[in-house]
Design an enzyme around this catalytic site. Structure first.
Site, mmCIF file in Angstrom:
data_model
loop_
_atom_site.group_PDB
_atom_site.id
_atom_site.type_symbol
_atom_site.label_atom_id
_atom_site.label_comp_id
_atom_site.label_asym_id
_atom_site.label_seq_id
_atom_site.Cartn_x
_atom_site.Cartn_y
_atom_site.Cartn_z
ATOM 1 N N ASP A 46 -15.839 -16.258 9.346
ATOM 2 C CA ASP A 46 -14.420 -16.592 9.280
ATOM 3 C C ASP A 46 -13.758 -16.002 8.051
ATOM 4 O O ASP A 46 -14.416 -15.512 7.122
ATOM 5 C CB ASP A 46 -14.242 -18.114 9.273
ATOM 6 C CG ASP A 46 -14.237 -18.700 10.679
ATOM 7 O OD1 ASP A 46 -14.230 -17.916 11.639
ATOM 8 O OD2 ASP A 46 -14.233 -19.939 10.807
ATOM 9 N N LYS A 68 -9.430 -16.524 11.600
ATOM 10 C CA LYS A 68 -8.162 -16.976 12.166
ATOM 11 C C LYS A 68 -7.313 -17.487 11.008
ATOM 12 O O LYS A 68 -7.652 -18.470 10.361
ATOM 13 C CB LYS A 68 -8.377 -18.087 13.201
ATOM 14 C CG LYS A 68 -9.189 -17.640 14.397
ATOM 15 C CD LYS A 68 -9.455 -18.781 15.355
ATOM 16 C CE LYS A 68 -8.232 -19.136 16.169
ATOM 17 N NZ LYS A 68 -7.812 -18.084 17.100
ATOM 18 N N MET A 183 -4.637 -27.217 5.230
ATOM 19 C CA MET A 183 -3.712 -26.247 5.841
ATOM 20 C C MET A 183 -2.274 -26.781 5.868
ATOM 21 O O MET A 183 -1.600 -26.781 6.891
ATOM 22 C CB MET A 183 -4.191 -25.906 7.264
ATOM 23 C CG MET A 183 -5.582 -25.313 7.292
ATOM 24 S SD MET A 183 -6.314 -25.189 8.955
ATOM 25 C CE MET A 183 -6.779 -26.913 9.273
#
Length: 279
Positions: A46, A68, A183
């Site tokens: 990732d 991502k 996030m």
């Protein structure tokens, strides 16, 4: 690897290991994760996996990026899962390497279920979640007996990339003394506004930890009412964690990384002993 007093499982051909790489510092890898890196034929990693961790893979290992990142072109989750399945069915040892822990906002459950549906054997290798390990590197514990006996972990956006309005923000604001938000930067103004609207004080301490546990770590200490504007003015970038609650004040006594650089810590960061008579 030095000889261990216990045995690690063999990484069998045709298996997928869904593995957490921790919050960033290579030293926070587990022994299982390091063993997997040194055994894998393919590592599918990732965006939050540091290059220094990838360098631990065995020579000749195929390294494939599958990161991502919000707002940027990213591979679709279904395509990533199919890539894992394809390599495993070719008889390769496949290490799926994720920042933090695969089962903490990491889509590890989705990938594991895809492997089950395809008949592919897998092992889960937990990692240190950024919401715990990353905050520890900022000198902020997620629990402390003088501030909180509960903590809530939430994500700052849903599958569509927007603020998760299906969360009961009123219940979170009312019931959780400490809130750790993953996030959250993109929607920080909305999130902080929702918490204030549901009863949290705009003066409540907030810390924003960017690139936690890496050499680029930054920590901004602010308040709930000012955090969005302060993040924008100081250019704090994702990946970042946001922690809301009185526990943030403990950083004045527990910023061990700051102490290495000369910061003087206080033994009474919550100021509980101020005004007490001395004998």
């Amino acid at each position: 690897m030095d000889k261990l007093s216990f045995s690690l499982p063999e990484f069998e051909p045709g298996w997928v290991w869904l593995t957490g790489a921790g919050p960033g510092d290579p030293g926070l890898l587990t022994l299982y994760a390091l063993h997997g890196l040194r055994s894998a034929d393919v590592v599918i990693y990732d965006a939050l996996v540091d290059q220094s961790i990838l360098e631990l893979a065995k020579p000749g290992c195929l390294l494939e990026y599958a990161g991502k990142r919000g707002g940027k072109p990213s591979p679709k989750q279904a395509d990533i899962s199919q890539r894992l399945i394809r390599y495993a069915k070719e008889g390769l040892r496949v290490l799926r390497l994720k920042g933090g822990d695969p089962f903490v906002f990491g889509r590890g459950g989705e990938e594991a279920l895809a492997l089950v549906a395809a008949g592919v054997s897998f092992r889960l290798v937990p990692g240190i979640s950024a919401g715990i390990g990353g905050l520890a590197y900022a000198g902020i514990p997620v629990t402390h007996r003088d501030t909180n006996s509960a903590v809530t972990f939430v994500t700052g956006h849903n599958q569509g990339g927007i603020m998760p309005n299906d969360l009961d923000w009123a219940a979170i604001a009312r019931g959780s003394p400490v809130i750790v938000i993953y996030m959250a930067i993109k929607h920080l103004a909305q999130i902080s506004g929702a918490l204030i609207e549901k009863g949290r004080s705009p003066d409540e301490p907030v810390a924003v930890v960017s690139k936690a546990s890496t050499s680029e770590q930054e920590v901004l200490v602010t308040t709930l009412g000012s955090c969005a504007a302060d993040v924008a003015s100081q250019g704090i970038e994702p990946p970042s964690l946001v922690v809301v609650g009185e526990v943030v004040r403990l950083r004045d006594g527990l910023d061990w990384l700051g102490a290495l650089s000369g910061r003087v810590l206080t033994s009474d960061p919550l100021q509980r002993n101020q005004g007490r008579a001395t004998g």
